[in-house]
Design an enzyme around this catalytic site. Structure first.
Site, short mmCIF file in Angstrom:
data_model
loop_
_atom_site.label_atom_id
_atom_site.label_comp_id
_atom_site.label_asym_id
_atom_site.label_seq_id
_atom_site.Cartn_x
_atom_site.Cartn_y
_atom_site.Cartn_z
N ALA A 189 0.44 -1.27 0.12
CA ALA A 189 -0.45 -0.12 -0.24
C ALA A 189 0.72 1.86 -0.21
CB ALA A 189 -0.72 0.33 1.17
N ARG A 193 10.59 7.73 -1.35
CA ARG A 193 12.54 7.08 -0.73
C ARG A 193 12.77 6.91 -3.14
NH1 ARG A 193 13.56 3.14 2.82
NH2 ARG A 193 11.84 2.68 2.61
N THR A 244 3.06 -0.48 8.37
CA THR A 244 3.57 -2.47 7.97
C THR A 244 2.28 -3.08 9.20
OG1 THR A 244 5.35 -2.33 9.39
CG2 THR A 244 5.37 -2.52 6.77
N GLY A 285 15.83 -3.42 9.33
CA GLY A 285 15.65 -3.48 10.65
C GLY A 285 16.65 -4.90 11.59
N TYR A 334 9.27 -0.63 -47.59
CA TYR A 334 7.48 -1.60 -46.88
C TYR A 334 7.31 -1.89 -47.69
CZ TYR A 334 4.23 -0.46 -44.31
OH TYR A 334 2.19 -1.13 -43.43
N ASN A 379 -0.88 0.02 -48.42
CA ASN A 379 -1.61 -0.95 -47.95
C ASN A 379 -3.15 -0.25 -47.79
OD1 ASN A 379 0.22 0.00 -46.18
ND2 ASN A 379 -0.62 -1.42 -44.72
C1 UD1 Z 1 10.75 -2.62 6.76
C2 UD1 Z 1 10.69 -3.18 8.04
C3 UD1 Z 1 12.24 -3.40 8.07
C4 UD1 Z 1 12.49 -4.63 7.12
C5 UD1 Z 1 12.79 -3.83 5.50
C6 UD1 Z 1 12.78 -5.13 5.04
C7 UD1 Z 1 8.88 -2.09 9.46
C8 UD1 Z 1 8.36 -1.56 10.13
N1 UD1 Z 1 9.79 -2.47 8.96
O1 UD1 Z 1 11.47 -1.45 6.58
O2 UD1 Z 1 12.04 -4.12 9.15
O3 UD1 Z 1 14.01 -4.41 7.33
O4 UD1 Z 1 11.58 -3.58 5.48
O5 UD1 Z 1 12.80 -4.55 3.43
O6 UD1 Z 1 8.77 -2.87 8.55
N2 UD1 Z 1 3.53 -0.28 3.16
C9 UD1 Z 1 2.09 -0.96 2.91
N3 UD1 Z 1 1.25 0.12 4.45
C10 UD1 Z 1 1.97 0.54 4.98
C11 UD1 Z 1 2.95 0.97 5.67
C12 UD1 Z 1 3.82 0.20 3.87
O7 UD1 Z 1 1.66 -1.90 2.41
O8 UD1 Z 1 1.28 1.34 6.19
C13 UD1 Z 1 4.06 -1.41 1.58
C14 UD1 Z 1 4.89 -0.96 1.45
O9 UD1 Z 1 4.57 -0.29 0.39
C15 UD1 Z 1 5.77 -2.04 1.26
C16 UD1 Z 1 6.05 -2.83 2.71
O10 UD1 Z 1 5.11 -2.78 2.83
O11 UD1 Z 1 5.78 -3.04 0.31
C17 UD1 Z 1 7.52 -2.42 3.62
O12 UD1 Z 1 7.09 -0.88 4.03
P1 UD1 Z 1 8.73 0.14 3.89
O13 UD1 Z 1 7.81 1.48 4.10
O14 UD1 Z 1 8.88 -0.52 2.10
O15 UD1 Z 1 9.56 -1.18 5.23
P2 UD1 Z 1 10.97 -0.81 4.75
O16 UD1 Z 1 11.27 0.55 5.74
O17 UD1 Z 1 11.67 -1.28 4.20
CA CA Z 2 11.16 -1.96 1.97
#
Ligand code: UD1
Ligand code: CA
Length: 488
Positions: free
Chosen positions: A27, A32, A97, A157, A386, A406
């Site tokens: 979502a 970035r 997440t 993380g 052509y 054509n």
């Molecule tokens: C997350 C993890 C981190 C891990 C990393 C691995 C958390 C807080 N951190 O960080 O520990 O090392 O992934 O790749 O989870 N998303 C949603 N809804 C939201 C927010 C995010 O669906 O409200 C989705 C994003 O679209 C993405 C995924 O969750 O596909 C991960 O979110 P992202 O913001 O990329 O997390 P990271 O900062 O990479």
């Molecule tokens: Ca990520």
């Protein structure tokens, strides 16, 4: 501890198996990437990030047990992957997440376990997902996370184990909250988990937003569940490449590069020569038979199939085409939905558009464009031509600069050219028109009527020669300015 480490099939398939769902977090906006396009629709290896994750998930559970959590540009994301048959859950505001799983609760509550995948980590394999699930079931854990050791763990993380050799996890610490000592931990949280559904939803409301992002972190469930005396474990994959997330354009290009190289290495292992593979882009579904040679800077895309002993020279881009054995494609050709017969020769600089069907041993040469044509066995169209909407027989010679007209401004019409025909250079064939077998068309003809078999058709003005005309014209003309006078 590494139980069941070699198991690939998941226990979810057995008759008494627990009910397992997959939730894919997709979502987020992808701030970035600085993009109008939502993160999970950015492409690597020729398709969107999310499509890769769905492909892996649907090899572990059926599509109707997969739930993609979408939010940012939800309609766009949904329509891009709707054909996969997975379900969608809307996370209208993206509050982290952890929040993504909160909104999925109604969809997931009838399952025993949920595998949680990140929509932005496209290299995850079905084997790893199944192993993670098996480890989770064997450990009877409430939460199992996939970890990996990375040389450059910054941004991920970090996994805090209870003790170095224990499977049990104390907590996951996000980069922004990590102390300098914790930042030195190389074991990272990959963003893939399995949760026991009852335990997840009994405790998920304990998540808080008291962190640098002000979001509900799913990672905090490790500590929440441990404090509730639930079992939280980690399973480490040896294949750290498959956990990489695409959060920035640099990471996207690196993952794309890894996927492309893997495909090239697979093809090489099967007997295909690829010079300078780092410059070639070959999509995953492409098939190439042994002893074919791919020169530098070639793209082979979509569902293209290439036979054995072909040579594809530099700067050609080939999409969704079928190329038989022994074909030579000289530099700079573009092929889209074309079929090329055995031992045909194309290029340099030929453009074969959809529906081009080139016969065995036929030649299509320099700056020739074809569309929706059949070019028979051994026929040649070597220069500046052509050919569109045409049926051309075997052994035909199409002279330089020939054009099938054509299109009459309203509709398309067909040109039919029989076997053994010779079309002189610079001819135009105004369709619908037929040139019978063995006929000749004189150079620079404009053919508007059918030509019978074995006839000669000449459709151009007769040449007129006026003796001494040029000399007399020069003599009659007097220079008018200084500049026009011949040098003295
Ligand atoms: C997350 C993890 C981190 C891990 C990393 C691995 C958390 C807080 N951190 O960080 O520990 O090392 O992934 O790749 O989870 N998303 C949603 N809804 C939201 C927010 C995010 O669906 O409200 C989705 C994003 O679209 C993405 C995924 O969750 O596909 C991960 O979110 P992202 O913001 O990329 O997390 P990271 O900062 O990479
Ligand atoms: Ca990520």
């Amino acid at each position: 501890m590494k139980k069941n480490g070699n198991a690939v099939s998941s226990k979810a398939f057995t008759a008494t198996a627990p009910r397992v769902a997959v939730a894919i977090m997709a979502a987020g906006k992808g701030t970035r990437l600085k993009s109008q396009l939502p993160k999970v629709l950015h492409e690597v290896g020729g398709k969107p990030l999310l499509a890769h994750v769905i492909a892996a998930a649907t090899r572990v559970v059926p599509p109707n047990d997969v739930f993609a959590v979408i939010g940012h540009e939800a309609d766009r994301v949904r329509s891009a992957v709707a054909h996969t048959g997975v379900n969608f859950v809307l996370q209208a505001a993206q509050r982290g997440t952890g929040h993504a799983l909160m909104v999925a609760q109604p969809a997931l509550s009838s399952y025993d376990h949920v595998i949680v995948l990140s929509g932005d980590a496209p290299q995850i394999t079905p084997q790893t997902i199944a192993r993670l699930l098996n480890f989770h079931l064997d450990e009877q854990a409430a939460m199992t996370l996939l970890s990996a050791d990375l040389d450059h763990p910054t941004g991920y993380g970090r996994v805090l184990r209870k003790s170095p050799r224990s499977a049990e996890v104390q907590a996951i610490i996000e980069e922004k909250s990590a102390s300098p000592a914790q930042k030195r931990i190389r074991e990272i949280n990959a963003g893939f988990y399995v949760f026991a559904v009852p335990q997840l939803f009994s405790h998920i409301q304990k998540l808080s937003t008291a962190n640098p992002h002000g979001e509900y972190y799913l990672t905090d469930m490790a500590e929440v569940l441990r404090k509730a005396r639930e079992r939280v474990v980690a399973w480490k994959t040896e294949n750290s490449a498959e956990v990489l997330g695409a959060n920035t354009r640099v990471e996207l290009s690196f993952i794309d590069y890894q996927m492309r190289m893997r495909k090239c290495h697979e093809l090489m292992a099967e007997g295909v020569t690829i010079f300078y593979p780092a410059t070639c882009v070959i999509d995953n579904d492409v098939e190439i038979a042994p002893d074919t040679v791919i020169e530098p800077f070639v793209q082979i895309l979509g569902r293209t199939r290439v036979g054995t002993a072909c040579r594809i020279r530099s700067y050609s881009v080939i999409r969704d085409s079928e190329i038989a054995d022994g074909v030579l494609i000289r530099p700079g050709c573009i092929l889209e939905e074309a079929r090329i017969g055995p031992s045909a020769v194309l290029g340099p600089y030929s453009h074969l558009r959809p529906g081009s069907d080139i016969g065995e041993g036929a030649h299509v040469g320099n700056f020739v464009e074809t569309k929706k044509i059949k070019l028979g066995k051994g026929s040649k169209a070597n220069h500046l031509t052509y050919l569109g909407d045409a049926e051309i027989g075997a052994g035909v010679n199409i002279g330089a600069g020939t054009i099938t007209c054509n299109y009459d401004g309203v509709a398309k019409h067909t040109t039919v050219i029989g076997d053994g025909v010779f079309i002189g250079s610079d001819s135009t064939l105004v369709a619908p028109v037929r040139v019978g077998k063995g006929a000749y068309v004189g150079a620079a003809s404009c053919i508007t009527e059918d030509v019978p078999e074995d006839a000669l058709a000449v459709g151009r003005a007769r040449q007129v020669v006026k003796e001494r005309w040029a000399r007399e014209k020069r003599a009659a003309r007097k220079p008018t300015t200084e500049a026009e006078k011949p040098p003295s």
